[in-house]
Design an enzyme around this catalytic site. Structure first.
Site, PDB file in Angstrom:
ATOM      1  N   GLY A  51      86.959 -48.948   6.652  1.00 49.77           N
ATOM      2  CA  GLY A  51      85.656 -48.302   6.813  1.00 49.77           C
ATOM      3  C   GLY A  51      84.844 -48.753   8.006  1.00 49.77           C
ATOM      4  N   GLU A 116      80.867 -54.834   8.350  1.00 49.96           N
ATOM      5  CA  GLU A 116      81.206 -54.018   7.172  1.00 49.96           C
ATOM      6  C   GLU A 116      80.525 -52.656   7.284  1.00 49.96           C
ATOM      7  OE1 GLU A 116      83.033 -53.101   4.989  1.00 49.96           O
ATOM      8  OE2 GLU A 116      82.769 -54.137   3.080  1.00 49.96           O
ATOM      9  N   ASP A 120      77.085 -52.699  -0.888  1.00 50.73           N
ATOM     10  CA  ASP A 120      76.732 -51.954  -2.099  1.00 50.73           C
ATOM     11  C   ASP A 120      76.403 -52.962  -3.206  1.00 50.73           C
ATOM     12  OD1 ASP A 120      76.555 -49.651  -3.771  1.00 50.73           O
ATOM     13  OD2 ASP A 120      78.652 -49.793  -4.302  1.00 50.73           O
ATOM     14  N   ARG A 182      86.505 -39.655   7.026  1.00 46.21           N
ATOM     15  CA  ARG A 182      86.190 -40.827   7.872  1.00 46.21           C
ATOM     16  C   ARG A 182      85.789 -40.413   9.288  1.00 46.21           C
ATOM     17  NH1 ARG A 182      87.712 -45.607   5.273  1.00 46.21           N
ATOM     18  NH2 ARG A 182      89.623 -45.530   4.053  1.00 46.21           N
TER      19      ARG A 182
HETATM   20  P1  5GP Z   1      80.619 -53.590  -2.736  1.00 46.46           P
HETATM   21  O1  5GP Z   1      81.694 -54.602  -2.969  1.00 46.46           O
HETATM   22  O2  5GP Z   1      79.442 -54.107  -1.950  1.00 46.46           O
HETATM   23  O3  5GP Z   1      80.179 -52.951  -4.021  1.00 46.46           O
HETATM   24  O4  5GP Z   1      81.260 -52.393  -1.970  1.00 46.46           O
HETATM   25  C1  5GP Z   1      81.626 -52.427  -0.673  1.00 46.46           C
HETATM   26  C2  5GP Z   1      82.659 -51.375  -0.438  1.00 46.46           C
HETATM   27  O5  5GP Z   1      82.537 -50.284  -1.342  1.00 46.46           O
HETATM   28  C3  5GP Z   1      82.490 -50.754   0.926  1.00 46.46           C
HETATM   29  O6  5GP Z   1      83.234 -51.434   1.898  1.00 46.46           O
HETATM   30  C4  5GP Z   1      83.012 -49.364   0.714  1.00 46.46           C
HETATM   31  O7  5GP Z   1      84.408 -49.361   0.891  1.00 46.46           O
HETATM   32  C5  5GP Z   1      82.736 -49.060  -0.730  1.00 46.46           C
HETATM   33  N1  5GP Z   1      81.526 -48.236  -0.932  1.00 46.46           N
HETATM   34  C6  5GP Z   1      80.376 -48.587  -1.513  1.00 46.46           C
HETATM   35  N2  5GP Z   1      79.489 -47.573  -1.512  1.00 46.46           N
HETATM   36  C7  5GP Z   1      80.096 -46.556  -0.874  1.00 46.46           C
HETATM   37  C8  5GP Z   1      79.676 -45.222  -0.513  1.00 46.46           C
HETATM   38  O8  5GP Z   1      78.555 -44.746  -0.753  1.00 46.46           O
HETATM   39  N3  5GP Z   1      80.588 -44.469   0.153  1.00 46.46           N
HETATM   40  C9  5GP Z   1      81.836 -44.929   0.461  1.00 46.46           C
HETATM   41  N4  5GP Z   1      82.623 -44.098   1.112  1.00 46.46           N
HETATM   42  N5  5GP Z   1      82.266 -46.166   0.143  1.00 46.46           N
HETATM   43  C10 5GP Z   1      81.386 -46.971  -0.518  1.00 46.46           C
END
Ligand code: 5GP
Length: 194
Positions: A51, A116, A120, A182
């Site tokens: 990403g 990154e 999220d 993407r």
């Molecule tokens: P975290 O571990 O912080 O919950 O998530 C990070 C990863 O979740 C990001 O690198 C991404 O791959 C995915 N992610 C979280 N939210 C989104 C979103 O709204 N769209 C997409 N495409 N990926 C997300």
């Protein structure tokens, strides 16, 4: 944990959340911030695959420092649905993360900036931060294009944040939905059903 189902739409019908010119402006400003903060030093950028690839390539071209870049790969274990199930269930992080690709260069005594696409729940970056700190970098900073603070489960913040966004599932500029979208130049919202 998956939120409401996401809906597949043709690209032309996706709503733009952040248009390309705003992304370009903000990414340039982030590059200038990094240049200022590390003036006179070298920096190693580590992008999280896949990403962050587009963000890293744009960001680093706005950094006027002696720098290198590398990539690290992660994937979620356990409850994360397969791409086929994602279609039916929507998507959410599970918190169980594993390394699929390590960096190629040593990080010891280097200024490392972990790049990154989106912060999220914070589970992925908390895991990666722990791993990278074990390599004893001189400094470790996080640069994220997007931040969804309302979703945080781990108390982690990025030093460089492009845009804070609400709890929407976004695609484009490197971010995917089951590997699609993407290559969209704008950041768009995938609507949820119901
Ligand atoms: P975290 O571990 O912080 O919950 O998530 C990070 C990863 O979740 C990001 O690198 C991404 O791959 C995915 N992610 C979280 N939210 C989104 C979103 O709204 N769209 C997409 N495409 N990926 C997300």
């Amino acid at each position: 944990m998956p939120s409401a189902s996401l809906i597949w739409l043709p690209v032309s019908q996706l709503k733009i959340l952040i248009p390309r010119d705003q992304i370009a402006q903000r990414v340039a400003a982030m590059g200038a911030d990094i240049t200022r903060d590390f003036m006179g030093q070298t920096v190693m950028f580590v992008g999280v695959l896949k990403g962050a690839a587009i963000f890293l390539s744009d960001l680093t071209r706005h950094v006027e420092l002696d720098s290198t870049f590398d990539f690290i790969g992660v994937s979620s274990y356990g409850n994360r649905p397969s791409p086929a199930q994602e279609l039916a269930s929507g998507w959410d992080s599970t918190g169980e993360v594993r390394l699929t690709k390590d960096v190629d260069q040593s990080m010891k005594d280097r200024n490392v900036i972990l790049v990154e696409d989106i912060l999220d729940t914070g589970l992925t970056l908390s895991y990666l931060k722990k791993i990278l700190l074990a390599h004893q970098p001189k400094a470790l900073r996080i640069a994220t294009l997007l931040d969804k603070p309302s979703r945080r489960k781990q108390p982690i913040e990025a030093e460089y944040v492009g845009f804070k966004i609400p709890d929407e599932f976004v695609v484009g500029y490197g971010l995917d939905y089951a590997e699609k979208y993407r290559n969209l130049p704008d950041i768009c919202v995938v609507p949820r059903a119901g």
